[in-house]
Design an enzyme around this catalytic site. Structure first.
Site, PDB file in Angstrom:
ATOM      1  CB  CYS A 108      -0.953   0.095   1.190  1.00  0.00           C
ATOM      2  SG  CYS A 108      -2.173  -1.209   1.230  1.00  0.00           S
ATOM      3  NE  ARG A 125       4.650   1.718   0.236  1.00  0.00           N
ATOM      4  CZ  ARG A 125       5.198   1.929   1.429  1.00  0.00           C
ATOM      5  NH1 ARG A 125       6.427   2.377   1.490  1.00  0.00           N
ATOM      6  NH2 ARG A 125       4.551   1.719   2.532  1.00  0.00           N
ATOM      7  CD1 TRP A 148       0.263  -6.175  -2.472  1.00  0.00           C
ATOM      8  CD2 TRP A 148      -0.242  -6.739  -0.362  1.00  0.00           C
ATOM      9  NE1 TRP A 148       0.731  -7.438  -2.244  1.00  0.00           N
ATOM     10  CE2 TRP A 148       0.438  -7.811  -0.965  1.00  0.00           C
ATOM     11  CE3 TRP A 148      -0.657  -6.871   0.964  1.00  0.00           C
ATOM     12  CZ2 TRP A 148       0.720  -8.991  -0.296  1.00  0.00           C
ATOM     13  CZ3 TRP A 148      -0.380  -8.049   1.630  1.00  0.00           C
ATOM     14  CH2 TRP A 148       0.297  -9.086   1.004  1.00  0.00           C
ATOM     15  CG  ASN A 172      -0.539   2.819   3.370  1.00  0.00           C
ATOM     16  OD1 ASN A 172      -1.435   2.725   2.559  1.00  0.00           O
ATOM     17  ND2 ASN A 172       0.647   3.317   3.088  1.00  0.00           N
ATOM     18  N   GLY A 173      -2.116   0.019   6.517  1.00  0.00           N
ATOM     19  CA  GLY A 173      -2.098  -0.654   7.813  1.00  0.00           C
ATOM     20  C   GLY A 173      -3.329  -1.527   7.958  1.00  0.00           C
ATOM     21  CD  GLU A 204      18.940 -13.251   0.010  1.00  0.00           C
ATOM     22  OE1 GLU A 204      18.118 -13.718   0.807  1.00  0.00           O
ATOM     23  OE2 GLU A 204      18.704 -12.250  -0.688  1.00  0.00           O
ATOM     24  CE  LYS A 211      16.606 -11.564  -3.588  1.00  0.00           C
ATOM     25  NZ  LYS A 211      16.770 -11.492  -2.171  1.00  0.00           N
ATOM     26  CD  GLU A 218      12.524 -11.958  -3.528  1.00  0.00           C
ATOM     27  OE1 GLU A 218      11.607 -11.397  -2.933  1.00  0.00           O
ATOM     28  OE2 GLU A 218      13.713 -11.821  -3.193  1.00  0.00           O
ATOM     29  CG  HIS A 264      19.670 -37.338   5.900  1.00  0.00           C
ATOM     30  ND1 HIS A 264      19.819 -38.487   6.638  1.00  0.00           N
ATOM     31  CD2 HIS A 264      20.889 -36.752   5.865  1.00  0.00           C
ATOM     32  CE1 HIS A 264      21.067 -38.585   7.060  1.00  0.00           C
ATOM     33  NE2 HIS A 264      21.738 -37.545   6.600  1.00  0.00           N
ATOM     34  CE  LYS A 306      12.970  -2.905  -1.024  1.00  0.00           C
ATOM     35  NZ  LYS A 306      13.945  -4.003  -1.248  1.00  0.00           N
TER      36      LYS A 306
HETATM   37  O1  M6R Z   1      12.622  -4.452   5.065  1.00  0.00           O
HETATM   38  P1  M6R Z   1      13.038  -5.781   5.635  1.00  0.00           P
HETATM   39  O2  M6R Z   1      14.492  -6.046   5.431  1.00  0.00           O
HETATM   40  O3  M6R Z   1      12.653  -5.941   7.076  1.00  0.00           O
HETATM   41  O4  M6R Z   1      12.232  -6.853   4.801  1.00  0.00           O
HETATM   42  C1  M6R Z   1      12.305  -8.212   5.103  1.00  0.00           C
HETATM   43  C2  M6R Z   1      11.764  -9.068   3.988  1.00  0.00           C
HETATM   44  O5  M6R Z   1      10.423  -8.743   3.745  1.00  0.00           O
HETATM   45  C3  M6R Z   1      12.554  -8.893   2.694  1.00  0.00           C
HETATM   46  O6  M6R Z   1      13.908  -9.168   2.871  1.00  0.00           O
HETATM   47  C4  M6R Z   1      11.989  -9.838   1.597  1.00  0.00           C
HETATM   48  O7  M6R Z   1      12.238 -11.154   1.940  1.00  0.00           O
HETATM   49  C5  M6R Z   1      12.588  -9.495   0.233  1.00  0.00           C
HETATM   50  N1  M6R Z   1      11.557  -9.563  -0.779  1.00  0.00           N
HETATM   51  C6  M6R Z   1      13.637 -10.438  -0.200  1.00  0.00           C
HETATM   52  O8  M6R Z   1      14.169 -10.115  -1.442  1.00  0.00           O
END
Ligand code: M6R
Length: 611
Positions: free
Chosen positions: A2, A27, A74, A100-101, A485, A489, A492, A508, A606
């Site tokens: 949002c 966002r 959103w 927002n919220g 990580e 990447k 997502e 396993h 985001k």
């Molecule tokens: O703003 P933050 O670092 O707290 O956000 C945490 C996660 O939401 C963020 O890292 C998310 O996993 C990303 N989309 C990863 O690329």
């Protein structure tokens, strides 16, 4: 997640509010809307889909008005339909609210308002707000007081912007647990959920804090708290340029931000290394306090959590203090074992992630010292934690976190080294002495720049692998943290199923997945475990999986690997920062080859400001 924007000036408000809204697209959203006072009523135009759909709705002849508020939604409560899009209105159509919220007690509030005769036209939690304001306006007679009275009834989180025919030249804004800033331009003001939205107009911003209720007019900002008491706060001058917050010639923010990694890490280290010592100014923890901590809990979400996994190993190696990395949403409901002898390290790019904030508050309540590693200045986490270290990575716009991760790793190293200095820790870091680690940390920006040189090779590899549907990332120790990580990447932004496993776990269970077409990416950057990793990769090859190995320059690779990615060597704890450079690029080029909307992946936002 949002976004709110608004313009309060003399003309052009709709265009400016929508231009600002475009800068918040990163966002994530699924519907959009705008409201503005016009001819004694509030006009509201909304659309599902993206901002261009709203432009279509507005038509070619956009009214020239002085005030407008706009919103990208959103969906949380109710489908992403036009009726559920913001801004929402009261029964009289004289008040409009963008929010927002989440209003947690919206159910009982809605029942109460309906009993009083209010008619609702959406399924959202937000719609209770304009109706509450309408109700209190009758009682109080004053719009600002009606907003305050309404917000006092609300449980949950909010950033809100309110316009009304009662106040056609201004906007009332307020926040609790959801970010909002006011841009202070000459003769006009802007409101936005995030700083990049106002940067084309001003670098002077007032960052709202929880409990603020502010009346914004073209020439003034009147700051009060929720009880009506006047408050004063100095504006912040933003250090970033508009170019830094824009794409700068790259096809996506994500690619730009990957290429900014050497600079981001250099900035994270700037002024924080002196000879072979780490200097963290601004932390008010005494050597006695550093000695008091007997446990470390690293708490974060997503990419920041993966940075925490590196931190766990590093702190245990260097400090010999038991350290756990915990996902924030698990921590907050786990009745965590933290007390005044615990340092809780919160990591977050945005500093606004709802679960990380809740974890920080829980830890504080239990007496722990809360230290935050944060990128966004003035964010809630930065303000509320007992101590803060900024990553100084610059604005990160792409939903997929890239340069922020590398900067987090750099800052985690600074913190661990600084702490070791304070307590004269034995520094048993895979045989790497403190001076050596500090020197290598200083070289990290150059090593990252060198890893970026491999992009043409990575792109051709991506073209070959883009049609595969299953990727498994394997690693041991620091390589396992990096594998987690790397898998995030890829999944997502490309929507390909990707998982990370500790390589020793393959036999396993996961080995059953291997068949022709499955891609296994083995990270082999850790001298103590590389041979073991090779054996795991050979087992994959024997079952006709496709093997990609990430190895350090000059090191041999296992027989039969199909593709190799070579990266510069560094001490083991720094290898995740270097290995992620080609693996972020691989995810990017695969997603690009598949035509995915890289900067705004489906279903993702985001900044995750709700649970
Ligand atoms: O703003 P933050 O670092 O707290 O956000 C945490 C996660 O939401 C963020 O890292 C998310 O996993 C990303 N989309 C990863 O690329």
């Amino acid at each position: 997640m949002c976004g709110i924007t608004g313009f309060i000036g003399s003309d052009g408000a709709i265009q400016i509010a929508l231009e600002s809204l475009k800068r918040l697209e990163y966002r994530g959203y699924d519907s959009v809307g705008i409201a503005y006072p016009q001819n004694n009523h509030i006009a509201v135009v909304r659309a599902t889909g993206n901002i261009s759909r709203l432009h279509d709705r507005l038509g070619g002849d956009v009214p020239d008005v002085a005030v407008a508020i706009a919103h990208t939604r959103w969906a949380t409560h109710g489908q992403p339909t036009e009726a559920n899009a913001h801004p929402h209105q009261d029964c009289s159509g004289q008040i409009a609210v963008a929010h927002n919220g989440i209003i947690e007690n919206y159910g009982p509030l809605r029942d109460e308002l309906q009993r009083m005769g209010h008619r609702f036209s959406s399924e959202t939690d937000t719609e209770v707000l304009p109706h509450l304001i309408e109700h209190y306006l009758h009682e109080a007679g004053d719009l600002v007081e009606a907003v305050r009275l309404s917000l006092r009834r609300v449980e949950g989180s909010y950033a809100v912007a309110v316009i009304s025919t009662r106040y056609p030249g201004g906007v009332i804004v307020a926040r609790k647990d959801s970010p909002l800033v006011i841009g202070l331009a000459e003769g006009s003001k802007l409101i936005a959920s995030d700083i990049p939205a106002v940067l084309p107009y001003t670098k002077d911003v007032l960052i709202l804090e929880d409990g603020d209720v502010v009346v914004v007019t073209p020439g003034a900002v009147i700051l009060t708290d929720i009880s009506g008491k006047t408050a004063h706060r100095s504006p912040t001058r933003v250090g970033w340029s508009i170019e830094e917050a824009e794409k700068g010639g790259y096809s996506h923010y994500m690619l730009k931000e990957i290429h900014e990694e050497p600079v981001a890490v250099r900035n994270a280290l700037r002024g924080r290394i002196d000879n072979d010592r780490a200097i963290l100014e601004g932390l008010t923890i005494s050597p006695a306090d550093w000695r008091r901590f007997q446990r470390v809990e690293i708490v974060a979400c997503g990419t920041a959590y993966h940075a925490g996994l590196v931190g766990k190993r590093l702190m245990e190696q260097i400090l010999r203090i038991p350290t756990e990395a915990v996902i924030a949403s698990e921590f907050r409901y786990s009745d965590p074992l933290v007390d005044e002898k615990t340092l809780v390290l919160l990591i977050s790019q945005s500093g606004e992630t709802a679960d990380t904030l809740a974890a920080m508050r829980e830890a504080k309540q239990r007496g722990a010292y809360t230290l935050a590693i944060v990128n966004v200045m003035g964010s809630t986490l930065a303000r509320e934690a007992d101590g803060v270290i900024y990553t100084q990575a610059g604005p990160e716009i792409g939903v997929a976190s890239t340069k922020a991760y590398l900067a987090q790793l750099a800052v985690i190293h600074l913190l661990a080294i600084h702490w070791a200095q304070q307590i004269d820790a034995p520094f048993l870091n895979d045989g790497v002495s403190r001076p050596l680690l500090v020197n290598e940390l200083e070289r990290l920006p150059d090593l990252i720049a060198s890893a970026l040189q491999g992009e043409p090779h990575i792109k051709s590899l991506a073209d070959r692998l883009a049609d595969r549907s299953c990727f498994i990332y394997l690693g041991r120790g620091y390589d396992f943290a990096a594998a987690m990580e790397a898998a995030l990447k890829l999944k997502e932004i490309s929507y390909i199923h990707a998982e990370a496993y500790a390589a020793g776990e393959m036999k396993h269970g996961p080995l059953a997945l291997i068949e022709p077409g499955v891609v296994v990416i083995g990270l082999a950057t850790q001298p103590t475990t590389n041979l073991k990793l090779w054996s795991n990769l050979k087992e994959v090859k024997a079952r006709n999986g496709t093997v990609v190995v990430v190895h350090t320059e000059g090191e041999s690779v296992p027989d039969g690997s199909d593709y190799q990615i070579s990266i510069p060597p560094a001490p083991p704890s720094l290898m995740p920062a270097i290995a992620l450079v080609p693996l972020q690029l691989l995810a990017y080029h695969i997603a690009n080859a598949r035509g995915c909307p890289i900067d705004q992946p489906r279903n993702l936002a985001k900044s995750v400001t709700v649970e």
